[in-house]
Structures are given as C-alpha cells and as structure tokens.
Write an enzyme that holds these catalytic residues in place. Structure first.
Site, PDB file in Angstrom:
ATOM      1  N   CYS A 130       9.325 -28.687  51.500  1.00 43.16           N
ATOM      2  CA  CYS A 130       8.684 -27.416  51.181  1.00 43.16           C
ATOM      3  C   CYS A 130       7.948 -26.906  52.423  1.00 43.16           C
ATOM      4  O   CYS A 130       7.221 -27.662  53.078  1.00 43.16           O
ATOM      5  CB  CYS A 130       7.691 -27.623  50.031  1.00 43.16           C
ATOM      6  N   HIS A 163       1.002 -41.023  46.151  1.00 42.18           N
ATOM      7  CA  HIS A 163       2.011 -39.977  45.990  1.00 42.18           C
ATOM      8  C   HIS A 163       2.789 -39.822  47.292  1.00 42.18           C
ATOM      9  O   HIS A 163       2.221 -39.891  48.388  1.00 42.18           O
ATOM     10  CB  HIS A 163       1.343 -38.658  45.609  1.00 42.18           C
ATOM     11  N   GLU A 207       4.025 -37.282  48.759  1.00 41.80           N
ATOM     12  CA  GLU A 207       3.582 -36.205  49.641  1.00 41.80           C
ATOM     13  C   GLU A 207       2.428 -36.670  50.525  1.00 41.80           C
ATOM     14  O   GLU A 207       2.419 -36.427  51.735  1.00 41.80           O
ATOM     15  CB  GLU A 207       3.153 -34.977  48.836  1.00 41.80           C
ATOM     16  N   CYS A 228      -1.356 -25.160  47.503  1.00 43.75           N
ATOM     17  CA  CYS A 228      -0.356 -24.096  47.566  1.00 43.75           C
ATOM     18  C   CYS A 228      -0.644 -23.009  46.537  1.00 43.75           C
ATOM     19  O   CYS A 228      -1.288 -23.249  45.506  1.00 43.75           O
ATOM     20  CB  CYS A 228       1.052 -24.670  47.389  1.00 43.75           C
ATOM     21  N   ASN A 286       1.684 -31.913  39.656  1.00 46.41           N
ATOM     22  CA  ASN A 286       1.169 -30.631  39.177  1.00 46.41           C
ATOM     23  C   ASN A 286       1.258 -30.507  37.662  1.00 46.41           C
ATOM     24  O   ASN A 286       0.400 -29.889  37.034  1.00 46.41           O
ATOM     25  CB  ASN A 286       1.871 -29.468  39.895  1.00 46.41           C
TER      26      ASN A 286
END
Length: 293
Positions: A97, A125, A127, A191, A221
């Site tokens: 992303c 996580h 990310e 984001c 999320n």
C-alpha cells in the site's frame, strides 16, 4: 430486528483494491508466492488460492519461497527482506500500500536523523514488523500502559496505518508523560481510510442498538471497529460472511448497524446486507436507512 443502518464509509480501501488488481494481473499465479496474506481477509485469501497462488505463512515470511516470482502484500516488507529476495534472484511484484510505504520512509527518515523511533501499533502485526525491520533502535507499543522512559533525547513517534485515532492519542500522551525531557516529534500516519471508517462507525453507534462488522478475524482494522463498539458497550458481532449471522442474536435489537473492514470485498458486504434485510422482512416492515455517519 427491524431496521438496518449502513455506515457511510466502510469496506475495501484503495490499498487493498490496488493489491488485488496487481495480483489479478500476474500472468503465472502458480509460479508466484504471496508473502503471507495479500490482505487480511479470508475471502480474499480463498480467491488467491483458487487462482493458484502459493503463500508463505505470515509466521514464516522470512523463508525464501521456491517460486521465481514473489508478491509482496499490501502490508509491505522491510528493505532488508526485499534485498534478501533480490539477492536470491526473485522477481518481485510489489503490492505494498502506498500509505504503508510512506510510513516505512518516515520511520527510516526519523531514524536517520537520530530519533529513537516509537511505533504505535501491534508489535506482532506484519505491517509493524515491516516498518521496524530496517531500524536498529525502536519500540512498538499498542497500549498506554506499555509506554516507558526511553534512553533517548529525541523520540520520533508514528503509527501503524490502521491504529484508531483515539488510541494513538492516548498512547502518545503516555509516551510524552514518561519522557518529559525528550524532544518528541509526532508524525500522523494513520491512513485516511481508517479515519473515515472509524468516524463513520462512531456516528453509527449513536443511533443503533448493535453493530455488525464484516471482516477478517486477523484484520486489525476490522478488530478495531469491533473494539470501538465494545468501548461504547454496544453489542457487536464480527463476522466473515453472511453465513456467520445469528438470527437469534440479532432478534432483540430494533436498529442494527452494518460496517466492514478495509479488506472486505464488496460482494461479501452486499451478501451480508441482503441477509440482514431478509431477516428484517420477518418483522414488521423495515425502514432501511442508507449511508449514515
């Protein structure tokens, strides 16, 4: 259950749509390994498997895949891992992303300027693992209670892209309180999709009796949307698809809200919506309110 109220902002974000589009353009899925999950949604993972993609488990993303092509998922990887793949002769399809890529660049820039980098997010996580993978000194925390006094004169603080804004603020305040003598630079990296979905869900919670969140059980999320409902003591069901809906659980509620995580395909949301409307039809005629929040 009589009414279904839809969140104004929900469902698949730009980054996930882009990752899926890039995956669909791969000419030889059978010769391509996805590093973990393309996006944290079981329906997306099943679609990739049907197309013939191989996948490294997220717990073993460090292993060099045997296929000639490697697809980097939306959550991204560290530059260190990228170099290992390139040194092994792998062709890389990069579906990171763009927002996540910017967070990587921000973390590396802060580190290069002498800041001790603190990432607000889930340290386990993928990310977050990618963000900190190129840093020598860092901390990752997801709760104000985890904040510490860091042995650094300069702290650079940023967030995992899907961190709820309210949580980010609480953790940042705790960091600042623990480090009163440090220079602290906070870079907002949540984001816009997360901000929009959290805000829409918050508005929804003011008018519904319960909330249905459609999303993967390992989707940060989606979990955060469910946690938001629970923080307001609203009953909440986190489901993967329409088959997970429990009519008995829904029956006592007059107004039920519907939202979805940023990795959830449109077709899955539509299927859940249709099922909710069918359940409403068993009650007095429903008034379906669209796009609230």
């Amino acid at each position: 259950m009589r009414n279904v109220v839809l969140a104004r902002s929900m469902g698949m974000c730009f980054g996930v749509r882009r990752a899926i589009r890039l995956a669909m353009e791969v000419a030889a899925p059978g010769q391509t390994t996805i590093l973990g999950s393309l996006a944290h949604n079981e329906e997306v993972e099943a679609e990739m498997a049907r197309r013939g993609f191989r996948a490294n488990p997220e717990s073993d993303r460090a292993r060099i895949p045997p296929t000639p092509v490697v697809l980097v998922p939306a959550h991204g990887i560290s530059q260190r891992d990228r170099r290992r793949l390139e040194d092994a002769g792998k062709e890389i399809v990069d579906a990171t992303c763009p927002m996540v890529r910017r967070i990587h660049e921000t973390a590396q820039a802060l580190h290069g300027q002498g800041f001790f980098v603190v990432v607000i997010g889930r340290r386990d996580h993928v990310e977050v693992q990618g963000i900190v993978g190129d840093l020598e000194r860092f901390a990752a925390l997801s709760d104000p209670a985890e904040a510490e006094r860091y042995e650094a004169a300069r702290l650079g603080v940023l967030c995992q892209s899907t961190t709820p804004p309210s949580l980010a603020q609480r953790v940042f305040r705790a960091i600042r309180a623990k480090n009163p003598g440090s220079e602290i630079r906070f870079v907002p990296t949540v984001c816009q999709a997360t901000l929009d979905r959290q805000a829409a869900a918050l508005s929804l919670l003011n008018v519904v009796d319960a909330l249905v969140v459609v999303g993967g059980r390992n989707s940060n999320n989606s979990l955060q949307l469910a946690n938001l409902a629970r923080s307001f003591e609203k009953p909440c069901a986190l489901i993967q698809n329409a088959g997970d809906l429990d009519p008995d659980w829904l029956a006592p509620f007059e107004e039920v809200g519907l939202t979805a995580g940023a990795s959830t395909p449109d077709r899955v949301i539509e299927s859940v919506h249709r099922r909710l409307l069918a359940l409403c039809a068993a009650s007095p005629p429903p008034q379906v309110l669209q796009a609230f929040g």
